[in-house]
Motif scaffolding. Structure first.
Motif, PDB file in Angstrom:
ATOM      1  N   GLY A 186       0.812  -1.206   0.000  1.00 50.25           N
ATOM      2  CA  GLY A 186       0.000   0.000   0.000  1.00 50.25           C
ATOM      3  C   GLY A 186       0.848   1.258   0.000  1.00 50.25           C
TER       4      GLY A 186
ATOM      5  N   GLN B 153       0.921   4.103  -2.942  1.00 48.00           N
ATOM      6  CA  GLN B 153       0.861   5.556  -2.747  1.00 48.00           C
ATOM      7  C   GLN B 153       1.947   6.260  -3.558  1.00 48.00           C
ATOM      8  OE1 GLN B 153       0.589   6.714   1.551  1.00 48.00           O
ATOM      9  NE2 GLN B 153       0.251   4.512   1.845  1.00 48.00           N
TER      10      GLN B 153
ATOM     11  N   LEU C  99      -6.222   1.292  -0.858  1.00 49.70           N
ATOM     12  CA  LEU C  99      -5.146   1.159   0.117  1.00 49.70           C
ATOM     13  C   LEU C  99      -5.661   0.366   1.311  1.00 49.70           C
ATOM     14  CD1 LEU C  99      -3.865   4.855  -0.025  1.00 49.70           C
ATOM     15  CD2 LEU C  99      -2.938   2.861  -1.237  1.00 49.70           C
TER      16      LEU C  99
ATOM     17  N   THR D 103      -2.683   0.110   5.619  1.00 47.31           N
ATOM     18  CA  THR D 103      -1.441   0.822   5.319  1.00 47.31           C
ATOM     19  C   THR D 103      -1.520   2.245   5.830  1.00 47.31           C
ATOM     20  OG1 THR D 103       0.180   1.188   3.542  1.00 47.31           O
ATOM     21  CG2 THR D 103      -2.126   1.636   3.012  1.00 47.31           C
TER      22      THR D 103
END
Length: 208
Positions: free
Chosen positions: A32, A36, A51, A54
Motif C-alpha cells: 500500500g 501511494q 489502500l 497501510t
C-alpha cells in the motif's frame, strides 16, 4: 530496489512492459505504501486506488507490533518469529495447512530484501506527497489491525483529496486473507465505479 520506492518502480516497469497506460491499483501494507508512491509520482496514470492496512508513515504504529517486527528482523532460526508475525497480521488463524503456506512463504522470501525494505519503510514519510494523488481512493482498515490505527487512516484521508475510508469489523491487517467475504465485494464494487455503503470521510473526526 529494496525499498517501497524500489517496489513502486518495479510495479511501473511491469505495467509499462504490458503496455498499459492507465490502471487501477490495490496495495496492502508495504504494498500500500508502494501504491501511494506510484499514484503520487505518476498521478495521470492511476485512475483508482485501494489502500488496505497501510499508512503514509509508520508514526504511531503500535509499540508491541514494532517489537514483534524487530524480533523477526534480528533473527528467525526456527521460523517461530515468522509464524508469530503472520499471526499478528491476521484477526484469526486460517486452516493449519494454509497457515503453513503463509509462514513458509515468508521464510523462503529473500530475507535481506525484506529487512532492507522494512528499514526504508520505517524511515519513510509520504504525508507531504499525498496531495499529488488524484486517483479516486478507498482506504480499508480492519478493526482488529495490529499494525495500523485510525490515525493512519485519517492521515490518508487528509492528504488524498478524493478519498473515502471504511473499517471492516473483525478484520485484521490483511482482510483479503482473514475476512475475504467482507473485503472482496467492497473492492469489486469500488473498482467498478460504485459508491461503497459505509465508505466516507467520517473518520476524520473523533479519536482512536
Amino acid at each position: 530496489l529494496a525499498s517501497p520506492h524500489g517496489i513502486a518502480e518495479a510495479v511501473l516497469a511491469l505495467i509499462d512492459a504490458e503496455e498499459i497506460d492507465r490502471f487501477m491499483l490495490v496495495g496492502n501494507s508495504t504494498g500500500g505504501v508502494a501504491a501511494q508512491i506510484v499514484a503520487a509520482t505518476w498521478p495521470d496514470r492511476v485512475t483508482t486506488l485501494v489502500l488496505v492496512g497501510t499508512g503514509a508513515s509508520t508514526d504511531g504504529v503500535p509499540a508491541d507490533y514494532l517489537a514483534e517486527v524487530e524480533a523477526w528482523r534480528r533473527d528467525d532460526p526456527d521460523g517461530s518469529r515468522s509464524s508469530a508475525l503472520v499471526r499478528r497480521l491476521l484477526s484469526r488463524d486460517p486452516p493449519a495447512e494454509r497457515m503453513t503456506i503463509y509462514v513458509e512463504a515468508v521464510r523462503r522470501a529473500n530475507r535481506l530484501f525484506m529487512v532492507r525494505t522494512l528499514e526504508a519503510l520505517l524511515a519513510l514519510d509520504l504525508r507531504p506527497s499525498l496531495d499529488a494523488i488524484s486517483a479516486r481512493t478507498l482506504v480499508i482498515r480492519g478493526t482488529l489491525d495490529a499494525a495500523r490505527t485510525r490515525d493512519h487512516v485519517r492521515a490518508l484521508l487528509r492528504g488524498i483529496r478524493d478519498s473515502v475510508a471504511i473499517e471492516l469489523p473483525g478484520a485484521g491487517h490483511s482482510p483479503m486473507v482473514d475476512s475475504i467475504e467482507l473485503f472482496l465485494p467492497i473492492v469489486r464494487a469500488f473498482l467498478d465505479g460504485a459508491d461503497v455503503p459505509g465508505a466516507d470521510r467520517r473518520l476524520l473526526t473523533g479519536s482512536e
